[in-house]
Scaffold this active site. Sequence first.
Site, PDB file in Angstrom:
ATOM      1  N   LYS A  60      56.618-102.084  67.840  1.00  0.00           N
ATOM      2  CA  LYS A  60      56.758-101.009  68.822  1.00  0.00           C
ATOM      3  C   LYS A  60      56.769-101.542  70.247  1.00  0.00           C
ATOM      4  O   LYS A  60      57.616-101.163  71.059  1.00  0.00           O
ATOM      5  CB  LYS A  60      55.618 -99.995  68.655  1.00  0.00           C
ATOM      6  CG  LYS A  60      55.724 -98.818  69.609  1.00  0.00           C
ATOM      7  CD  LYS A  60      54.743 -97.727  69.273  1.00  0.00           C
ATOM      8  CE  LYS A  60      55.018 -96.464  70.080  1.00  0.00           C
ATOM      9  NZ  LYS A  60      55.063 -96.616  71.524  1.00  0.00           N
TER      10      LYS A  60
ATOM     11  N   MET B  68      72.914 -92.056  29.463  1.00  0.00           N
ATOM     12  CA  MET B  68      73.133 -93.445  29.068  1.00  0.00           C
ATOM     13  C   MET B  68      71.952 -93.997  28.278  1.00  0.00           C
ATOM     14  O   MET B  68      72.123 -94.744  27.319  1.00  0.00           O
ATOM     15  CB  MET B  68      73.420 -94.307  30.297  1.00  0.00           C
ATOM     16  CG  MET B  68      73.824 -95.722  29.951  1.00  0.00           C
ATOM     17  SD  MET B  68      75.228 -95.783  28.834  1.00  0.00           S
ATOM     18  CE  MET B  68      76.567 -95.977  29.996  1.00  0.00           C
TER      19      MET B  68
ATOM     20  N   PHE C 230      47.542 -98.704  61.221  1.00  0.00           N
ATOM     21  CA  PHE C 230      48.162 -97.508  60.677  1.00  0.00           C
ATOM     22  C   PHE C 230      49.662 -97.739  60.479  1.00  0.00           C
ATOM     23  O   PHE C 230      50.351 -98.181  61.390  1.00  0.00           O
ATOM     24  CB  PHE C 230      47.937 -96.317  61.623  1.00  0.00           C
ATOM     25  CG  PHE C 230      48.592 -95.054  61.130  1.00  0.00           C
ATOM     26  CD1 PHE C 230      48.201 -94.474  59.929  1.00  0.00           C
ATOM     27  CD2 PHE C 230      49.608 -94.455  61.862  1.00  0.00           C
ATOM     28  CE1 PHE C 230      48.816 -93.318  59.466  1.00  0.00           C
ATOM     29  CE2 PHE C 230      50.227 -93.300  61.400  1.00  0.00           C
ATOM     30  CZ  PHE C 230      49.840 -92.731  60.205  1.00  0.00           C
TER      31      PHE C 230
HETATM   32  C1  LIG Z   1      66.394 -95.420  39.725  1.00  0.00           C
HETATM   33  C2  LIG Z   1      66.726 -95.609  38.296  1.00  0.00           C
HETATM   34  N1  LIG Z   1      65.831 -95.281  37.343  1.00  0.00           N
HETATM   35  C3  LIG Z   1      66.134 -95.428  36.040  1.00  0.00           C
HETATM   36  C4  LIG Z   1      67.337 -95.931  35.653  1.00  0.00           C
HETATM   37  C5  LIG Z   1      67.663 -96.133  34.169  1.00  0.00           C
HETATM   38  N2  LIG Z   1      68.822 -95.324  33.780  1.00  0.00           N
HETATM   39  C6  LIG Z   1      70.068 -95.826  33.699  1.00  0.00           C
HETATM   40  S1  LIG Z   1      71.198 -94.684  33.286  1.00  0.00           S
HETATM   41  C7  LIG Z   1      70.038 -93.475  33.181  1.00  0.00           C
HETATM   42  C8  LIG Z   1      70.414 -92.078  32.812  1.00  0.00           C
HETATM   43  C9  LIG Z   1      71.075 -91.386  33.911  1.00  0.00           C
HETATM   44  O1  LIG Z   1      71.146 -90.020  33.568  1.00  0.00           O
HETATM   45  P1  LIG Z   1      72.147 -89.065  34.317  1.00  0.00           P
HETATM   46  O2  LIG Z   1      72.059 -89.246  35.765  1.00  0.00           O
HETATM   47  O3  LIG Z   1      71.939 -87.681  33.810  1.00  0.00           O
HETATM   48  O4  LIG Z   1      73.568 -89.624  33.922  1.00  0.00           O
HETATM   49  P2  LIG Z   1      74.346 -89.663  32.523  1.00  0.00           P
HETATM   50  O5  LIG Z   1      74.097 -91.001  31.933  1.00  0.00           O
HETATM   51  O6  LIG Z   1      73.838 -88.557  31.684  1.00  0.00           O
HETATM   52  O7  LIG Z   1      75.766 -89.502  32.942  1.00  0.00           O
HETATM   53  C10 LIG Z   1      68.771 -93.996  33.454  1.00  0.00           C
HETATM   54  C11 LIG Z   1      67.533 -93.207  33.417  1.00  0.00           C
HETATM   55  C12 LIG Z   1      68.231 -96.291  36.679  1.00  0.00           C
HETATM   56  N3  LIG Z   1      69.423 -96.836  36.428  1.00  0.00           N
HETATM   57  N4  LIG Z   1      67.919 -96.097  37.979  1.00  0.00           N
END
Ligand SMILES: Cc1ncc(C[n+]2csc(CCOP(=O)(O)OP(=O)(O)O)c2C)c(N)n1
Lengths: 165, 561
Positions: free
Chosen positions: B161, B475, B111
């Site tokens: 453990k 982004m 487990f």
């Molecule tokens: C854990 C994770 N999943 C996916 C991504 C791919 N990714 C890079 S930037 C981004 C957008 C981030 O969006 P947000 O937090 O709203 O920030 P913004 O770019 O709008 O400032 C994504 C999905 C990542 N970097 N990390």
Amino acid sequence: MKSEKHTLTMLVDNEPGVLSRVVGLFSGRGFNIDSLCVAETMDPKVSRITIVTQANRPLLEQIEKQLRKLINVIKLRDMSDDRAVRREMALICVHARPESRDEILRLVNLFRAKVIDVASNYYTIEASGDEDKMTALIGLLKPMGIKKIARTGSVALYREPKRGI
Amino acid sequence: MERTGAQILMEILKEEGVDTIFGFPGGAVIDLYDELMRSGLNHILVRHEQGAVHAADGYARASGKVGVCLVTSGPGATNTVTGIATAYLDSIPMVVITGQVSSHLIGNDAFQEVDIVGITRPCTKHNYLVSRVEDLAKALKEAFYIARSGRPGPVLVDIPKNVGAAKTDYQPIESVAIKSYNPTYTPNAKQLEKALGLLKAARKPVIFSGGGVILSKASIELTTLARNLGIPVTSSLMGLGAFPGSDPLWLGMLGMHGTYRANMAISNCDLMLAIGVRFDDRVTGKTDCFAAQAKIVHIDIDPTSIRKNIPVAVPVVGDCKISLTELNRLVAEYNLSADNAQRAEWLTQVDYWRKEHKLAYKQQEIIKPQFVVETLYLLTKGQAIITTEVGQNQMWSAQYYHFDQPQRFITSGGLGTMGFGLPAAIGAQAAFPDALVVDVAGDGSIQMNIQEMATAVQYKLPVKIVILNNRCLGMVRQWQQLFYDRRYSQTIAAHEPDFVKLAEAFGASGLRASKPAEVEATLQRGLTMPGPVIMEFVVESEECVYPMVPAGRPITDMLLV
Ligand SMILES: Cc1ncc(C[n+]2csc(CCOP(=O)(O)OP(=O)(O)O)c2C)c(N)n1
């Protein structure tokens, strides 16, 4: 840049998981392994791993640095040139028809190999040597019919100095 | 002295100077948590183990000490993996202690059994499965030693453990030496002489500094060298703050979202002094074109970083601080200075690039995210500890918040982990309870570890969260806008929580600004309120981060505004 065969041997801590650290480094970084040999050394706490890999100069440099970076790798050496001796071993089970037996035995003698098992239609041959020798022997036995083969990877040792010889 | 494994753990944590650990209990670590109660160590109970690792990471980045977290076996352990990989790629010193099922059950699919040592082998600097209590002290001491020495990194120690509960005769270990692990701190003198020779001959030198300078605490030495020789400085994302952002020699960040002048200077320099960097693809763009006219001197403590991606004329393996100190000494000995280096022409050229294109945005009716970061910078006088999430928020923080000191900018550079910023802010705040710690977040990322708001409230860690709410995964949306014909597949938020109410539900405060005129007042109010605060800024949704070098192109191919 030209890719060449390299024989790397390393002394590593003889602990669980060490081999997977070494092998994982090759697979995780896309380095390739042609052959691999592992066994204990005189010191039961230390094992020797020998890996044959294909790499060009910069890649080889990166492989060596990455291996040295592993905490469990105590020492690493490139054993590819004349300053080292390299040997591998093979067990070759070859079809021994009455008409080819003489030729097989001739080859066995020529290559300083041994027949270690004789069955009604097959000889099992034990041979060792450097890579070229093994390839040559296998090439010559092939026309007779090789039923199965087991090859080890290469092992290597650095030559000690030859004072006064 | 007879001690249990759990007691040995607590003693060694104290010996190693640990005061705060981040964790989450479970069956396999119940003995360790029982002993923790008597240990006098601070423990911060997170709401998800990923939060514990990022918090320990933020603590380490802000303080320079080793971050420590403690979690249970199975799901507790697997929840740490993203955090460990994050710390690994940014070389952050950390010790992660995971519980494991009792040693006689290992291999039985017991487990909550998982082979965490196997899982984390490629993303830790080293790791240990301690199968006997007699081996525990050595493993723990080595873990701390390995984590903080050489090129730092996370080390995991998996403790079954029964090992925590078992007793053994314990003698404190005075010093640790590992025969197969001897990082090179002192650089080769000949290599430094060669570097000096190139510095002397250079007409158009640039310093490119990275996270290694911050990790080895070499900011002063770096600043001295650059100022004495009049060499302009750029850095990777990880290197921000090592050289003062307000210095006239500062070029801004390099690479995909680097400044025009930094990318131009690197592409035209005749000598690059690269210090504590690893030439990530986000920095180099197309490697064949990167600094194509330059001889490169590369100083790094990790030999594998040298000549991995980029050919180098003079490799120098050594600690950044020791190497720079030595280089400064040579500079003094040979009487090199900015005057006799005939730097004027080059600095004029760099200044021309500076004027030719500056970071810019136009504030119109809708709030521009850059305006929020810039106002935050002005209000805090550049003195806050800034953590970020990942995406546009991270890049705008890097561009518009100027750091004059190291260890003030805490961001997931190598792995780019969304959800990093809030727990990292909690960790930084735990290290510096009186500092102003701000997480600059996107509306997407903040939801990835939002549960840690409860941790911040519980421990009265007054982190401030600035959400740049563009209602999209900005982004990724930017890439879709620029390179995929505006096909916004899964990047536009169809539903989002009310962040103000969410803050309040956690027992924190929430503020929202929707108009440019409200930005300053909202920040002013939010930053001075007691306790954790979420400030949500409803910003322009189709704003892009510029300059941008499309992936795989030379860094002179910049899309500009
Ligand atoms: C854990 C994770 N999943 C996916 C991504 C791919 N990714 C890079 S930037 C981004 C957008 C981030 O969006 P947000 O937090 O709203 O920030 P913004 O770019 O709008 O400032 C994504 C999905 C990542 N970097 N990390």
